[in-house]
Design an enzyme around this catalytic site. Structure first.
Site, PDB file in Angstrom:
ATOM      1  N   LYS A  30      32.182 -23.260 -45.826  1.00 33.91           N
ATOM      2  CA  LYS A  30      32.413 -21.815 -45.968  1.00 33.91           C
ATOM      3  C   LYS A  30      33.899 -21.505 -46.053  1.00 33.91           C
ATOM      4  CE  LYS A  30      30.145 -21.123 -42.120  1.00 33.91           C
ATOM      5  NZ  LYS A  30      29.508 -22.421 -41.938  1.00 33.91           N
ATOM      6  N   GLN A  47      29.170 -21.161 -38.336  1.00 32.30           N
ATOM      7  CA  GLN A  47      27.887 -21.883 -38.204  1.00 32.30           C
ATOM      8  C   GLN A  47      26.946 -21.562 -39.386  1.00 32.30           C
ATOM      9  OE1 GLN A  47      28.831 -20.112 -35.006  1.00 32.30           O
ATOM     10  NE2 GLN A  47      30.086 -21.886 -34.595  1.00 32.30           N
ATOM     11  N   GLY A  83      34.770 -24.768 -36.601  1.00 32.92           N
ATOM     12  CA  GLY A  83      35.990 -25.503 -36.934  1.00 32.92           C
ATOM     13  C   GLY A  83      36.251 -25.353 -38.404  1.00 32.92           C
ATOM     14  N   HIS A  84      37.448 -24.946 -38.768  1.00 36.11           N
ATOM     15  CA  HIS A  84      37.760 -24.927 -40.186  1.00 36.11           C
ATOM     16  C   HIS A  84      39.199 -25.360 -40.420  1.00 36.11           C
ATOM     17  CE1 HIS A  84      37.917 -20.823 -38.561  1.00 36.11           C
ATOM     18  NE2 HIS A  84      39.065 -20.739 -39.182  1.00 36.11           N
ATOM     19  N   ASP A 109      28.844 -26.110 -41.380  1.00 32.55           N
ATOM     20  CA  ASP A 109      29.633 -27.106 -42.125  1.00 32.55           C
ATOM     21  C   ASP A 109      29.278 -27.165 -43.607  1.00 32.55           C
ATOM     22  OD1 ASP A 109      30.666 -27.868 -39.583  1.00 32.55           O
ATOM     23  OD2 ASP A 109      28.827 -29.012 -39.275  1.00 32.55           O
TER      24      ASP A 109
HETATM   25  P1  IMP Z   1      27.129 -24.510 -29.262  1.00 29.52           P
HETATM   26  O1  IMP Z   1      27.398 -23.495 -30.331  1.00 29.52           O
HETATM   27  O2  IMP Z   1      28.361 -25.224 -28.812  1.00 29.52           O
HETATM   28  O3  IMP Z   1      26.354 -23.926 -28.122  1.00 29.52           O
HETATM   29  O4  IMP Z   1      26.207 -25.655 -29.889  1.00 29.52           O
HETATM   30  C1  IMP Z   1      24.858 -25.384 -30.256  1.00 29.52           C
HETATM   31  C2  IMP Z   1      24.473 -26.148 -31.513  1.00 29.52           C
HETATM   32  O5  IMP Z   1      25.154 -25.604 -32.624  1.00 29.52           O
HETATM   33  C3  IMP Z   1      24.837 -27.633 -31.479  1.00 29.52           C
HETATM   34  O6  IMP Z   1      23.838 -28.338 -32.192  1.00 29.52           O
HETATM   35  C4  IMP Z   1      26.144 -27.684 -32.224  1.00 29.52           C
HETATM   36  O7  IMP Z   1      26.380 -28.947 -32.784  1.00 29.52           O
HETATM   37  C5  IMP Z   1      25.889 -26.622 -33.283  1.00 29.52           C
HETATM   38  N1  IMP Z   1      27.147 -26.019 -33.775  1.00 29.52           N
HETATM   39  C6  IMP Z   1      27.943 -25.138 -33.136  1.00 29.52           C
HETATM   40  N2  IMP Z   1      28.985 -24.805 -33.898  1.00 29.52           N
HETATM   41  C7  IMP Z   1      28.845 -25.462 -35.057  1.00 29.52           C
HETATM   42  C8  IMP Z   1      29.603 -25.491 -36.273  1.00 29.52           C
HETATM   43  O8  IMP Z   1      30.624 -24.817 -36.451  1.00 29.52           O
HETATM   44  N3  IMP Z   1      29.106 -26.303 -37.256  1.00 29.52           N
HETATM   45  C9  IMP Z   1      27.959 -27.020 -37.113  1.00 29.52           C
HETATM   46  N4  IMP Z   1      27.235 -27.022 -36.000  1.00 29.52           N
HETATM   47  C10 IMP Z   1      27.659 -26.244 -34.985  1.00 29.52           C
END
Ligand code: IMP
Length: 444
Positions: free
Chosen positions: A15, A229, A39-40, A12
């Protein structure tokens, strides 16, 4: 020529705005890891598109590729493509045959395991997005995954499902004592996923990613690698176990696409930094603004102004001051050729401004991160204070260039350049793509 865009913090960082801005000069935009956990929001022609899987370049008439390092949920993919088509776009999305498929049982197990971790009081609950990301990468590493290429061959798909589904059923029923549903019915899964396979083939969406990108580069195309991420939620270089299950760091651009590191490494690698810090999910955050009421009010201001709520989940994000040891770590891990600093407008008009310059751990000052999350959690930030700057007109500053930024903001940026030994290529001064001060275009 290639440009890789990487998140330097916890995801977040904004990017998307940079991928938008510089993706305009690329011919192909490739995601190399993650899935629909990202998410974008893309703004194009005044329209807003919220995407979690389709690479943003595909909204702008570029080829958008999901590389072999991605995990792909075909339901989400076709849903997003359908929404874009309904709104009059014709996105060109290609998917690597080697990418792994997120199956409905992966999502179910993601939820079950998070629940079990929460119930266990073990402190290892991650706060995942619930999209089945971790369980899919587990199956990839466990050599029992289903790949996009498998969806194209109904017999292979059946073999894969007949092997793996009983194991998942046993996990749900016997280990967790829960009832299995449609997500563990081999016939229903086979029917739906073979259909996805036919559709992917009919629409000409599947590629051998490495060959495809080789041919495009040979034809003279410029390729952008879009990291999702951020560095601190990288499974290797992040705050394990509070991480995602892939490699958002720059090395992932090579392994997640089949373009060798000597190619991606000859290109530009730009780290995106948000001017402060946010985190969704669990894990340490030494510079978090949560000490007292005043800090919480400040965090709440920044959260509102910066729109710090998850795009995928809507969760409010935790807020903190910029963490410079984290950025030193990110700069080393990713080998940045430059950074882009976002959201300087959100910091405008604050009563105070600090950065975590270093950490103190057991009486010693440290400039980078300890390798274990437990030790990181024990770190106390050593702050440096900066002069604040007033609200400014983002359009005028974008037009006027770097020198039009308030002096205190330039000092903040120059401190970062100095600490990270990396130039600031761009500065985000407002939510619109155009509200960016570009000092160096990485393509030129
Ligand atoms: P997962 O990717 O759903 O397995 O989540 C693992 C960790 O990564 C959690 O703390 C999520 O909140 C974080 N996370 C996953 N995708 C994003 C993103 O796009 N932005 C910020 N945090 C993310």
């Amino acid at each position: 020529m290639t440009v890789t865009i990487v998140g330097s913090q916890l995801g977040d960082e904004g990017k998307g705005a940079l991928v938008d801005l510089w993706g305009g000069d690329a011919d192909v935009v490739v995601r190399y890891q993650g899935g629909d956990n990202a998410g974008h929001t893309v703004v194009e022609g005044g329209e807003e598109y919220a995407l979690s899987l389709v690479p943003s370049g595909a909204v702008r008439g570029k080829v958008g590729v999901l590389g072999n390092g991605c995990v792909v949920n075909p339901r989400t993919l076709f849903e997003e493509i359908g929404t874009l088509r309904e709104r009059g776009l014709d996105p060109d999305v290609r998917v690597a045959k080697r990418a792994h498929v997120i199956m409905p049982y992966h999502r179910r197990i993601d939820g079950i395991e998070e629940g079990a971790k929460a119930d266990s009081d073990s402190g290892v609950e991650v706060g995942t997005t619930g999209r089945g990301i971790g369980p899919t990468y587990e199956d990839k590493a466990g050599r029992r995954g289903v790949r996009i290429g498998d969806l194209l061959d109904p017999e292979v798909l059946r073999e894969r499902l007949e092997y793996v589904v009983p194991q998942k059923r046993a996990l749900v029923e016997d280990v967790y004592g829960l009832e299995a549903g449609e997500e563990l019915d081999v016939d229903a899964l086979h029917e739906e996923y073979a259909r996805f396979g036919r559709r992917l083939r009919e629409e000409g969406m599947v590629v051998n990613c490495s060959d495809f990108l080789y041919e495009r580069r040979e034809a003279g195309d410029d390729v952008m690698f879009e990291g999702a991420q951020g560095t601190l939620i990288d499974v290797d270089h992040g705050s394990y176990p509070y991480v995602t299950s892939s490699n958002p760091t720059a090395g992932g651009a090579a392994t997640g696409t089949g373009v060798g590191p000597t190619v991606t490494g000859r290109g530009e690698v730009v780290g995106v930094v948000k001017g402060y810090l946010s985190r969704v999910g669990e894990g340490p955050m030494p510079t978090e603004l949560d000490g007292d009421e005043r800090e919480e009010a400040l965090a709440s201001d920044i959260r509102e102004k910066g729109g710090e709520f998850g795009t995928v989940t809507g969760r409010p994000r935790r807020i903190g001051w910029l963490d410079v040891p984290m950025l030193r770590h990110a700069t080393r891990v990713n080998g940045y050729t430059g950074i882009a600093v976002n959201h300087l407008d959100v910091l405008a008009g604050l009563d105070e401004l600090k950065v975590g310059h270093a950490y103190e751990l057991e009486g010693e000052e440290r400039l980078s991160l300890p390798a274990t999350t437990e030790r990181w959690g024990e770190c106390e930030p050593v702050y440096r204070e900066f002069d604040t700057w007033e609200e400014f007109d983002a359009d005028a500053v974008s037009e006027g260039g770097y020198e039009a930024l308030p002096g205190a903001a330039r000092e903040y940026l120059e401190y970062l350049e100095d600490q990270l030994d990396t130039p600031v290529h761009a500065v985000g001064v407002g939510p619109d793509r155009e509200q960016t001060v570009v000092r160096t275009n990485p393509w030129t």
